[in-house]
Design a protein around this motif. Sequence first.
Motif, PDB file in Angstrom:
ATOM      1  N   GLY A 151       0.745  -1.293  -0.142  1.00  0.00           N
ATOM      2  CA  GLY A 151       0.194   0.193  -0.034  1.00  0.00           C
ATOM      3  C   GLY A 151       0.819   1.142   0.192  1.00  0.00           C
ATOM      4  O   GLY A 151       0.209   2.285   0.117  1.00  0.00           O
ATOM      5  N   LYS A 152       2.049   1.115  -0.254  1.00  0.00           N
ATOM      6  CA  LYS A 152       2.877   2.461  -0.117  1.00  0.00           C
ATOM      7  C   LYS A 152       4.208   1.906  -0.828  1.00  0.00           C
ATOM      8  O   LYS A 152       4.570   0.813  -0.974  1.00  0.00           O
ATOM      9  CB  LYS A 152       3.277   2.940   1.366  1.00  0.00           C
ATOM     10  CG  LYS A 152       4.098   1.992   2.047  1.00  0.00           C
ATOM     11  CD  LYS A 152       4.530   2.588   3.399  1.00  0.00           C
ATOM     12  CE  LYS A 152       5.099   1.772   4.088  1.00  0.00           C
ATOM     13  NZ  LYS A 152       5.734   2.134   5.336  1.00  0.00           N
ATOM     14  N   LEU A 153       5.005   3.109  -1.294  1.00  0.00           N
ATOM     15  CA  LEU A 153       6.464   2.792  -1.858  1.00  0.00           C
ATOM     16  C   LEU A 153       7.573   3.605  -1.293  1.00  0.00           C
ATOM     17  O   LEU A 153       8.654   3.385  -1.558  1.00  0.00           O
ATOM     18  CB  LEU A 153       6.172   3.232  -3.384  1.00  0.00           C
ATOM     19  CG  LEU A 153       5.452   2.514  -4.154  1.00  0.00           C
ATOM     20  CD1 LEU A 153       4.857   2.952  -5.435  1.00  0.00           C
ATOM     21  CD2 LEU A 153       5.908   0.995  -4.396  1.00  0.00           C
ATOM     22  N   GLU A 154       7.141   4.394  -0.215  1.00  0.00           N
ATOM     23  CA  GLU A 154       8.037   5.083   0.604  1.00  0.00           C
ATOM     24  C   GLU A 154       8.569   4.796   1.712  1.00  0.00           C
ATOM     25  O   GLU A 154       7.599   4.012   2.590  1.00  0.00           O
ATOM     26  CB  GLU A 154       7.389   6.634   0.818  1.00  0.00           C
ATOM     27  CG  GLU A 154       8.380   7.703   0.561  1.00  0.00           C
ATOM     28  CD  GLU A 154       7.651   8.975   0.407  1.00  0.00           C
ATOM     29  OE1 GLU A 154       6.597   9.225  -0.025  1.00  0.00           O
ATOM     30  OE2 GLU A 154       8.260   9.997   1.218  1.00  0.00           O
ATOM     31  N   GLY A 155       9.669   4.850   2.384  1.00  0.00           N
ATOM     32  CA  GLY A 155      10.214   4.387   3.394  1.00  0.00           C
ATOM     33  C   GLY A 155      10.252   2.996   3.740  1.00  0.00           C
ATOM     34  O   GLY A 155      10.242   2.480   4.967  1.00  0.00           O
ATOM     35  N   LEU A 156      10.567   2.321   2.654  1.00  0.00           N
ATOM     36  CA  LEU A 156      10.540   0.691   2.881  1.00  0.00           C
ATOM     37  C   LEU A 156      12.205   0.381   2.638  1.00  0.00           C
ATOM     38  O   LEU A 156      12.936   1.251   2.232  1.00  0.00           O
ATOM     39  CB  LEU A 156      10.103  -0.035   1.868  1.00  0.00           C
ATOM     40  CG  LEU A 156       8.401   0.339   1.333  1.00  0.00           C
ATOM     41  CD1 LEU A 156       7.884  -0.277   0.204  1.00  0.00           C
ATOM     42  CD2 LEU A 156       7.816  -0.681   2.785  1.00  0.00           C
ATOM     43  N   LYS A 157      12.520  -0.718   3.421  1.00  0.00           N
ATOM     44  CA  LYS A 157      13.747  -1.357   3.334  1.00  0.00           C
ATOM     45  C   LYS A 157      13.804  -2.472   2.438  1.00  0.00           C
ATOM     46  O   LYS A 157      13.183  -3.359   2.653  1.00  0.00           O
ATOM     47  CB  LYS A 157      14.190  -1.646   4.695  1.00  0.00           C
ATOM     48  CG  LYS A 157      15.797  -2.329   4.531  1.00  0.00           C
ATOM     49  CD  LYS A 157      16.365  -2.723   5.698  1.00  0.00           C
ATOM     50  CE  LYS A 157      17.771  -3.592   5.688  1.00  0.00           C
ATOM     51  NZ  LYS A 157      18.202  -3.940   7.011  1.00  0.00           N
ATOM     52  N   ILE A 158      14.347  -2.202   1.038  1.00  0.00           N
ATOM     53  CA  ILE A 158      14.661  -3.443   0.194  1.00  0.00           C
ATOM     54  C   ILE A 158      15.877  -3.870   0.036  1.00  0.00           C
ATOM     55  O   ILE A 158      16.863  -3.238  -0.077  1.00  0.00           O
ATOM     56  CB  ILE A 158      14.381  -2.515  -1.155  1.00  0.00           C
ATOM     57  CG1 ILE A 158      13.236  -1.531  -1.205  1.00  0.00           C
ATOM     58  CG2 ILE A 158      14.202  -3.824  -2.353  1.00  0.00           C
ATOM     59  CD1 ILE A 158      11.815  -1.981  -1.204  1.00  0.00           C
ATOM     60  N   ALA A 159      15.997  -5.052   0.499  1.00  0.00           N
ATOM     61  CA  ALA A 159      17.316  -5.968   0.450  1.00  0.00           C
ATOM     62  C   ALA A 159      17.339  -6.550  -0.885  1.00  0.00           C
ATOM     63  O   ALA A 159      16.505  -7.451  -1.078  1.00  0.00           O
ATOM     64  CB  ALA A 159      17.414  -6.939   1.716  1.00  0.00           C
ATOM     65  N   ILE A 160      18.320  -6.226  -1.796  1.00  0.00           N
ATOM     66  CA  ILE A 160      18.631  -7.078  -3.090  1.00  0.00           C
ATOM     67  C   ILE A 160      19.602  -8.006  -2.605  1.00  0.00           C
ATOM     68  O   ILE A 160      20.679  -7.346  -2.487  1.00  0.00           O
ATOM     69  CB  ILE A 160      18.728  -5.961  -4.042  1.00  0.00           C
ATOM     70  CG1 ILE A 160      17.681  -5.146  -4.212  1.00  0.00           C
ATOM     71  CG2 ILE A 160      19.178  -6.715  -5.511  1.00  0.00           C
ATOM     72  CD1 ILE A 160      17.630  -4.078  -5.368  1.00  0.00           C
ATOM     73  N   VAL A 161      19.435  -9.293  -2.800  1.00  0.00           N
ATOM     74  CA  VAL A 161      20.628 -10.151  -2.472  1.00  0.00           C
ATOM     75  C   VAL A 161      20.896 -10.959  -3.798  1.00  0.00           C
ATOM     76  O   VAL A 161      20.278 -11.543  -4.483  1.00  0.00           O
ATOM     77  CB  VAL A 161      19.995 -11.173  -1.525  1.00  0.00           C
ATOM     78  CG1 VAL A 161      20.879 -12.356  -0.903  1.00  0.00           C
ATOM     79  CG2 VAL A 161      19.437 -10.376  -0.314  1.00  0.00           C
ATOM     80  N   GLY A 162      22.214 -11.104  -3.973  1.00  0.00           N
ATOM     81  CA  GLY A 162      22.737 -12.026  -4.838  1.00  0.00           C
ATOM     82  C   GLY A 162      23.788 -11.496  -6.025  1.00  0.00           C
ATOM     83  O   GLY A 162      24.724 -10.655  -5.584  1.00  0.00           O
ATOM     84  N   ASP A 163      23.649 -11.689  -7.097  1.00  0.00           N
ATOM     85  CA  ASP A 163      24.525 -11.318  -8.408  1.00  0.00           C
ATOM     86  C   ASP A 163      24.187 -10.107  -8.999  1.00  0.00           C
ATOM     87  O   ASP A 163      23.606  -9.964  -9.844  1.00  0.00           O
ATOM     88  CB  ASP A 163      24.481 -12.481  -9.257  1.00  0.00           C
ATOM     89  CG  ASP A 163      25.516 -12.060 -10.603  1.00  0.00           C
ATOM     90  OD1 ASP A 163      26.135 -11.013 -10.451  1.00  0.00           O
ATOM     91  OD2 ASP A 163      25.708 -12.959 -11.567  1.00  0.00           O
ATOM     92  N   ILE A 164      24.607  -9.055  -7.982  1.00  0.00           N
ATOM     93  CA  ILE A 164      24.396  -7.840  -8.396  1.00  0.00           C
ATOM     94  C   ILE A 164      25.077  -7.111  -9.619  1.00  0.00           C
ATOM     95  O   ILE A 164      24.690  -6.403 -10.443  1.00  0.00           O
ATOM     96  CB  ILE A 164      24.717  -6.636  -7.058  1.00  0.00           C
ATOM     97  CG1 ILE A 164      24.289  -7.272  -5.771  1.00  0.00           C
ATOM     98  CG2 ILE A 164      24.466  -5.230  -7.470  1.00  0.00           C
ATOM     99  CD1 ILE A 164      22.777  -7.135  -5.600  1.00  0.00           C
TER     100      ILE A 164
END
Length: 311
Positions: A151-164
């Motif tokens: 329900g929102k897109l602001e203030g979230l913590k997004i952990a991107i894991v792997g082959d960056i």
Amino acid sequence: MWKRKDLIGIEELSREEIEVVIETALSMKDILKRPIKKVPTLRGRTICTLFYEPSTRTRSSFELAAKYLSADTVSIATATSSVQKGESLLDTVKTLEAMGIDLFIIRHSASGVPSFIAKNIKAGVINAGDGMHEHPTQALLDVFTVYEKKGKLEGLKIAIVGDIFHSRVARSNIYAWNKLGSNVILCGPPTLIPPYIENLNVKVTYDLNEAIEDADIIYVLRLQLERQKRGLFPTLREYHMFYGINQERIKKAKKDVLVMHPGPMNRGVEISSEVADSLISVINEQVTNGVAVRMALLYLMLGGKSDENPV
Ligand code: CP
């Protein structure tokens, strides 16, 4: 309002443009819920998918999106096209443009190809993934999925894991989440995280527990072995031990964490089946939303007004 002829990357989009795509995709999602999904919105327009790399999700969802909006589609398989006789990519595209194509969807292993084509033709171009540069429509469907779920897109913590290192999906997601006001933390083996990535306003950690602690989203990436000339980590088993997302790891995450993956998955390597098929996984929703978001983009790029009902 959408004024772009081409969509090459998220880097060039404003927050407002991302929001217009999300709003339009919400209307498209309503069409997908109907028993008969076809509407006449893009009747008479023609779209060409031109993929120089394999794809299941992106190509078929663009083709379905076009069909649901009543556009005509042409699909060029490089293996059976005149590319095999030495025709250049630009000549191929100009030939198809002369037949009346309005919009090209292009995937290529070399970064910059969709941008080069876009500068040399009048028809529109959507980048469907170019080398290690960007995969903008993947990032748009990802943010749309998170919006639906959280329900929102602001203030979230997004952990991107792997082959960056090899991931165009990671780059497009980083640009998108930065513009939307969420925080990105990247995690993977040091050999798979390029040092320059920290310039993109992200945190980097090599410790998976630190990355997933308090994360709202764990975004898992496939190891792109096809782009690696030499082993960048010891073994797949060891990779899973340190960076695989499995039930043991998930115990350390927030109760309402969501797990995402752009696909295709290597089960047992970057993600266990237990997690991929669990209730916290939204991988199937990402696939469904890929159709809605691509319908929205076709509609906007072929002249639809963002403040009008597309159906
Ligand atoms: N996520 C993605 O681009 O999948 P495909 O390679 O199957 O299109």
